[in-house]
Design a protein around this motif. Structure first.
Motif, mmCIF file in Angstrom:
data_model
loop_
_atom_site.group_PDB
_atom_site.id
_atom_site.type_symbol
_atom_site.label_atom_id
_atom_site.label_comp_id
_atom_site.label_asym_id
_atom_site.label_seq_id
_atom_site.Cartn_x
_atom_site.Cartn_y
_atom_site.Cartn_z
ATOM 1 N N LEU A 25 0.781 -1.176 0.014
ATOM 2 C CA LEU A 25 0.114 -0.061 -0.069
ATOM 3 C C LEU A 25 0.660 1.147 -0.093
ATOM 4 O O LEU A 25 0.368 2.386 -0.404
ATOM 5 C CB LEU A 25 -0.923 -0.064 1.226
ATOM 6 N N SER A 26 2.207 1.190 0.335
ATOM 7 C CA SER A 26 2.878 2.343 0.454
ATOM 8 C C SER A 26 3.305 2.738 -0.842
ATOM 9 O O SER A 26 3.218 3.974 -1.308
ATOM 10 C CB SER A 26 4.069 2.370 1.332
ATOM 11 N N LYS A 27 3.535 1.644 -1.721
ATOM 12 C CA LYS A 27 3.802 1.796 -3.217
ATOM 13 C C LYS A 27 2.635 2.308 -3.760
ATOM 14 O O LYS A 27 2.665 3.138 -4.717
ATOM 15 C CB LYS A 27 4.533 0.735 -3.841
ATOM 16 N N LEU A 28 1.419 1.668 -3.585
ATOM 17 C CA LEU A 28 0.368 1.955 -4.420
ATOM 18 C C LEU A 28 -0.168 3.259 -4.183
ATOM 19 O O LEU A 28 -0.424 4.087 -5.052
ATOM 20 C CB LEU A 28 -0.717 0.752 -3.873
ATOM 21 N N LEU A 29 -0.131 3.926 -2.673
ATOM 22 C CA LEU A 29 -0.838 5.029 -2.337
ATOM 23 C C LEU A 29 0.381 6.026 -2.357
ATOM 24 O O LEU A 29 0.018 7.306 -1.862
ATOM 25 C CB LEU A 29 -1.470 4.944 -1.129
ATOM 26 N N ASP A 30 1.521 5.690 -2.592
ATOM 27 C CA ASP A 30 2.757 6.775 -2.583
ATOM 28 C C ASP A 30 2.597 7.410 -0.846
ATOM 29 O O ASP A 30 2.865 8.515 -0.665
ATOM 30 C CB ASP A 30 2.477 7.871 -3.380
ATOM 31 N N LEU A 31 2.501 6.357 -0.051
ATOM 32 C CA LEU A 31 2.775 6.858 1.425
ATOM 33 C C LEU A 31 4.068 7.197 1.864
ATOM 34 O O LEU A 31 5.000 6.829 1.427
ATOM 35 C CB LEU A 31 2.140 5.461 2.272
ATOM 36 N N PRO A 32 4.252 8.011 2.891
ATOM 37 C CA PRO A 32 5.427 8.443 3.519
ATOM 38 C C PRO A 32 6.147 7.225 4.191
ATOM 39 O O PRO A 32 5.433 6.153 4.430
ATOM 40 C CB PRO A 32 5.172 9.471 4.392
ATOM 41 N N PRO A 33 7.317 7.202 4.566
ATOM 42 C CA PRO A 33 7.861 6.172 5.297
ATOM 43 C C PRO A 33 6.914 5.875 6.540
ATOM 44 O O PRO A 33 6.424 6.622 7.159
ATOM 45 C CB PRO A 33 9.131 6.809 5.941
ATOM 46 N N CYS A 34 6.988 4.464 6.783
ATOM 47 C CA CYS A 34 5.939 3.957 7.683
ATOM 48 C C CYS A 34 6.218 4.373 9.225
ATOM 49 O O CYS A 34 5.253 3.954 9.896
ATOM 50 C CB CYS A 34 5.729 2.364 7.459
ATOM 51 N N ASP A 35 7.520 4.644 9.310
ATOM 52 C CA ASP A 35 7.875 4.986 10.770
ATOM 53 C C ASP A 35 7.517 6.587 11.183
ATOM 54 O O ASP A 35 7.652 7.103 12.141
ATOM 55 C CB ASP A 35 9.285 4.992 10.914
ATOM 56 N N ARG A 36 6.960 7.226 10.195
ATOM 57 C CA ARG A 36 6.274 8.569 10.435
ATOM 58 C C ARG A 36 5.120 8.491 11.239
ATOM 59 O O ARG A 36 4.217 7.810 10.974
ATOM 60 C CB ARG A 36 6.088 9.168 8.888
ATOM 61 N N TYR A 37 4.886 9.732 12.078
ATOM 62 C CA TYR A 37 3.761 9.603 12.807
ATOM 63 C C TYR A 37 2.742 10.079 12.172
ATOM 64 O O TYR A 37 2.872 11.273 11.335
ATOM 65 C CB TYR A 37 4.237 10.693 14.158
ATOM 66 N N VAL A 38 1.413 10.054 12.225
ATOM 67 C CA VAL A 38 0.305 10.330 11.655
ATOM 68 C C VAL A 38 0.207 12.086 11.483
ATOM 69 O O VAL A 38 -0.090 12.622 10.512
ATOM 70 C CB VAL A 38 -1.046 9.732 11.622
ATOM 71 N N LYS A 39 0.248 12.568 12.900
ATOM 72 C CA LYS A 39 -0.019 13.807 13.023
ATOM 73 C C LYS A 39 1.030 14.760 12.399
ATOM 74 O O LYS A 39 0.870 16.000 12.169
ATOM 75 C CB LYS A 39 0.278 14.124 14.612
ATOM 76 N N THR A 40 2.070 14.057 11.843
ATOM 77 C CA THR A 40 3.167 14.858 11.088
ATOM 78 C C THR A 40 2.868 14.937 9.638
ATOM 79 O O THR A 40 3.794 15.786 8.834
ATOM 80 C CB THR A 40 4.525 14.302 11.397
ATOM 81 N N LEU A 41 2.048 14.148 9.195
ATOM 82 C CA LEU A 41 1.686 14.157 7.576
ATOM 83 C C LEU A 41 0.846 15.328 7.281
ATOM 84 O O LEU A 41 0.186 16.112 8.105
ATOM 85 C CB LEU A 41 1.038 12.924 7.274
ATOM 86 N N SER A 42 0.757 15.693 6.097
ATOM 87 C CA SER A 42 0.049 16.612 5.382
ATOM 88 C C SER A 42 -1.384 16.023 5.262
ATOM 89 O O SER A 42 -1.795 14.820 5.521
ATOM 90 C CB SER A 42 0.473 16.840 4.132
ATOM 91 N N GLY A 43 -2.582 16.819 5.285
ATOM 92 C CA GLY A 43 -3.945 16.333 4.959
ATOM 93 C C GLY A 43 -3.952 15.238 3.953
ATOM 94 O O GLY A 43 -4.712 14.461 4.154
ATOM 95 N N GLY A 44 -3.343 15.493 2.758
ATOM 96 C CA GLY A 44 -3.786 14.731 1.757
ATOM 97 C C GLY A 44 -3.045 13.165 2.266
ATOM 98 O O GLY A 44 -3.416 11.876 1.790
ATOM 99 N N GLN A 45 -1.743 13.493 2.642
ATOM 100 C CA GLN A 45 -1.177 12.157 2.994
ATOM 101 C C GLN A 45 -2.026 11.136 4.007
ATOM 102 O O GLN A 45 -1.931 9.986 4.309
ATOM 103 C CB GLN A 45 0.285 12.321 3.794
#
Length: 739
Positions: A138-158
């Motif tokens: 899913l990281s590849k499919l959805l172009d997710l940030p690294p899996c060790d990133r905290y959700v609160k540090t992500l942008s709205g789209g991420q």
């Protein structure tokens, strides 16, 4: 035989349908305030297809989806999801058969992406190897940030992509996605739809999607257009465009809205029947896409597409028995269905602990605020007031004739007023005034707390006390005190100090004159008390109530705020759709909060007993136990508030509204014996009054469980715990049925 065969065929068709809804009615409120959101809605979603649900905000899309996943109940009508009624035994909905992406992010901000997937993977009881592989895919499919990133540090789209990944990663049979592409760039939107189409075509997944981007609904097999709680049409995108000879689905939607005048039934707006048996989605791939990918989704255009779905809405002659719902509305009682699952419970408890420790601010407030509150209370409450100014008018002093104060300590009847003033507590600041009028005026202006007046012949008349039978002599040796009694506590302290000063003065003077020091005392002697000390400080009376009130209110507020925050953010609904039982959420929160409560209680007891020297004459374990039980009462009250409130403002309001009557009337700062006679008995049925009295009896009197005042506190507390939990379950069931 033909009738039996027809019914059998309908049953088979229903079992092969992904979603069937018939005559769905959903109303909020009651009476004049009622609002009907779904008005006799019919809807059919074939298994293995993508269904695009379109409609303006407020038309009932989200309400319909919440009914599909079992979070809300219809007022009337029928729903089948994957051949079962949502919430029925073995339906898997709510549960692992459905993947749900709500409009809210519904993510734990203090979790990493990987921890988020592992949390829901734990709910679904998936293996770690599968979760890891899905995380990578899913990281590849959805172009997710690294899996060790905290959700609160992500942008709205991420964050929305992570929310989409949570709905996808356990590979459910049914995907329900509420606005999945909001805030997503066009390239990623194409990737998402590509994946949905592959899941539908290759794996037979059923997908229901709501979207604001009407044109992207062309990728769906079927489109349902909603307006004011009714489904205006249900057909394939190609048929709709062909029917109106338009090039835009948005224009088609406008045409249906113009035709709908609010009085026509849904059946009158049905379009010409077409055959949906072999319908496939249109080609959504851009030019240049390899043929091996295009072959998955391309199918010849069929002019008779979706006749099966349209035929169910053809005329007003459709009967109730056209859909053969085999699931009973009322399932038989099953003990297994209400018992918490140990595995899910462990996942929830771990989540609660992680959330507590990751939120540094909340962690500090949880453990430092109680000790801070107890410290502030001990520092500010119960201490003797100091710096109290008193006006002194001493007519014995007359500098013109040489009458001045002396420091005599022998048996000399001279200037006894000055001798008495030396015994007054240092907490009183003596301010001399020349006359009573000026002193009283100073009191009226708030400069002094009262006036102490000595007559001109005070010493002479005091000497004549043994034979002073005349009224003039008796009045003459009085010390006149005129108080500002606007503050009762200060007035009481001043009166106490003045009486004590006169007693000390009298005893000392009698002693130096060779008389019995007790000759001048009142015939009233306070010997050693049964419990406590002669001068028991107010903090000892206050400490038991303070300990219970801090633990109770902290547990109440923390429990209610945690659950309401999860409710506001959509986390509670998402967990329930994943198959978590409400009793598991309650037990999980209670379990994690109990450990916090142990820490709070330990800190408060240590502070009270060892830092502020509040004595505990009874069993310390018993004192801690009644405090912890009161914490449980607060937690249960917090659960009830969380069940009633939808936002933190309501939590704060109800917590404050609960605090004052429970503790002001509960004997924390003032004895309950001071209440009105009829109110005095009633307050012992409040959550904490009996417990405060029990703890006070343990700490100050040394009583144990053999005393009614002690075991009564435990009994009343346990009764409140049981009553609040039962009421909480009733309220939650009522809200589910009425929401």
């Amino acid at each position: 035989m033909d009738e039996i065969s027809s019914r059998a065929k309908k049953t088979i068709d229903n079992n092969h349908a992904g979603v069937l809804i018939r005559k769905a009615v959903k109303t909020y409120g009651s009476g004049k305030n009622s609002c009907t959101v779904l008005q006799g809605l019919d809807m059919s979603v074939k298994r293995g297809t993508i269904y695009g649900l379109l409609g303006a905000s407020g038309c009932g899309k989200t309400t319909l989806l919440s009914c599909l996943v079992g979070r809300r109940a219809l007022n009337s009508g029928e729903i089948l999801v994957l051949g079962h009624e949502p919430g029925s035994a073995n339906s898997g909905v709510p549960g692992p058969k459905v993947g749900y992406m709500p409009q809210e992010l519904a993510l734990f901000g203090n979790f990493t992406i990987k921890e988020t997937l592992f949390f829901f993977g734990g709910i679904y009881r998936l293996k770690a190897t599968f979760i890891n592989s899905q995380c990578e895919f899913l990281s590849k499919l959805l172009d997710l940030p690294p899996c060790d990133r905290y959700v609160k540090t992500l942008s709205g789209g991420q964050q929305r992509r992570v929310s989409f990944a949570v709905a996808l990663f356990h590979e459910p049979e049914l995907l329900i996605l509420d606005e999945p592409t909001v805030g997503v760039d066009p390239v990623l939107r194409y990737s998402i739809w590509n994946h949905l189409i592959q899941q539908s075509a290759q794996h037979g997944k059923t997908v229901i999607v709501t979207t604001h981007y009407i044109e992207e609904a062309r990728h769906a097999h079927t489109i349902g257009m909603m307006r004011t709680g009714r489904l205006l049409v249900e057909d394939s995108p190609d048929n709709l465009l062909r029917k109106f000879q338009l090039s835009s689905l948005e224009d088609v939607f406008v045409q249906f809205c113009l035709k709908d005048d609010g009085r026509r039934s849904i059946e009158q707006l049905s379009i010409t029947e077409s055959n949906a048996a072999t319908c496939e989605p249109t080609d959504v791939f851009p030019p240049g896409t390899p043929s091996r990918e295009r072959d998955v989704n391309v199918a010849p255009d069929n002019p008779s597409c979706h006749s099966e779905m349209a035929s169910s809405r053809q005329s007003n002659d459709v009967k109730d028995d056209n859909v053969n719902f085999k699931v009973k509305k009322h399932q038989s009682f099953s003990l297994k269905s209400i018992l918490p699952c140990p595995h899910r419970l462990a996942v929830l408890i771990r989540k609660n602990y992680l959330m507590s420790f990751r939120n540094i601010g909340l962690f500090l407030v949880t453990f430092l605020m109680p000790i801070f509150q107890s410290a502030v209370a001990n520092i500010t409450l119960g201490n003797e007031p100091t710096g109290l100014r008193m006006a002194i008018v001493n007519d014995e002093v007359d500098l013109g004739v040489g009458r001045v104060c002396t420091n005599a300590t022998d048996c000399e009847y001279s200037m006894l007023s000055c001798r008495y003033l030396r015994y007054i507590s240092d907490n009183i600041i003596q301010v001399p005034y020349e006359n009573v009028f000026d002193a009283v005026e100073a009191g009226k202006r708030g400069h002094v707390w009262g006036v102490i007046h000595f007559g001109r012949n005070f010493t002479e008349e005091f000497e004549m006390r043994e034979w002073a039978v005349e009224l003039d002599n008796i009045i003459g040796r009085r010390i006149n005190v005129q108080m500002d009694s606007s503050n009762q506590q200060i007035a009481i302290f001043i009166q106490k100090w003045l009486v004590e000063a006169f007693s000390d003065f009298s005893k000392d003077f009698m002693k130096v004159c060779g008389h019995n020091p007790g000759a001048g005392d009142m015939p009233l002697t306070f010997v050693d008390p049964v419990y406590g000390r002669k001068d028991t400080p107010f903090t000892e009376f206050m400490a038991p109530g303070l300990m219970i009130s801090i633990v109770y209110s902290a547990a109440l507020l923390l429990t209610a705020a945690t659950l309401v925050t999860e409710k506001e953010q959509g986390l509670l609904d998402r967990s329930l759709v994943a198959g978590v039982q409400m009793n598991e959420i309650l037990i999980g929160n209670l379990t994690s909060q109990v450990s916090s409560m142990f820490g709070q209680t330990a800190l408060i007891v240590l502070g009270m007993l060892w830092i502020f020297n509040v004595p505990c004459n009874g069993n310390l374990a018993l004192a801690v136990s009644i405090t912890l039980v009161q914490g449980l009462v607060g937690m249960c009250f917090g659960l009830l508030i969380a069940a009633v409130c939808d936002n933190l403002n309501g939590v704060v309001f109800l917590t404050a509204a609960n605090y004052l009557p429970v503790f002001i009337m509960g004997g924390v700062l003032w004895p309950t014996e001071g209440l009105h006679y009829y109110l005095r008995s009633a307050v012992y049925f409040l959550p904490s009054t009996s417990a405060i009295e029990a703890l006070r009896s343990i700490m100050t009197r040394g009583w144990g469980l053999e005393k009614a005042a002690v075991y009564g506190g435990f009994l009343v507390s346990f009764a409140w715990i049981c009553g609040l939990l039962i009421l909480c379950l009733i309220v939650m069931r009522f809200y589910k049925n009425s929401s």
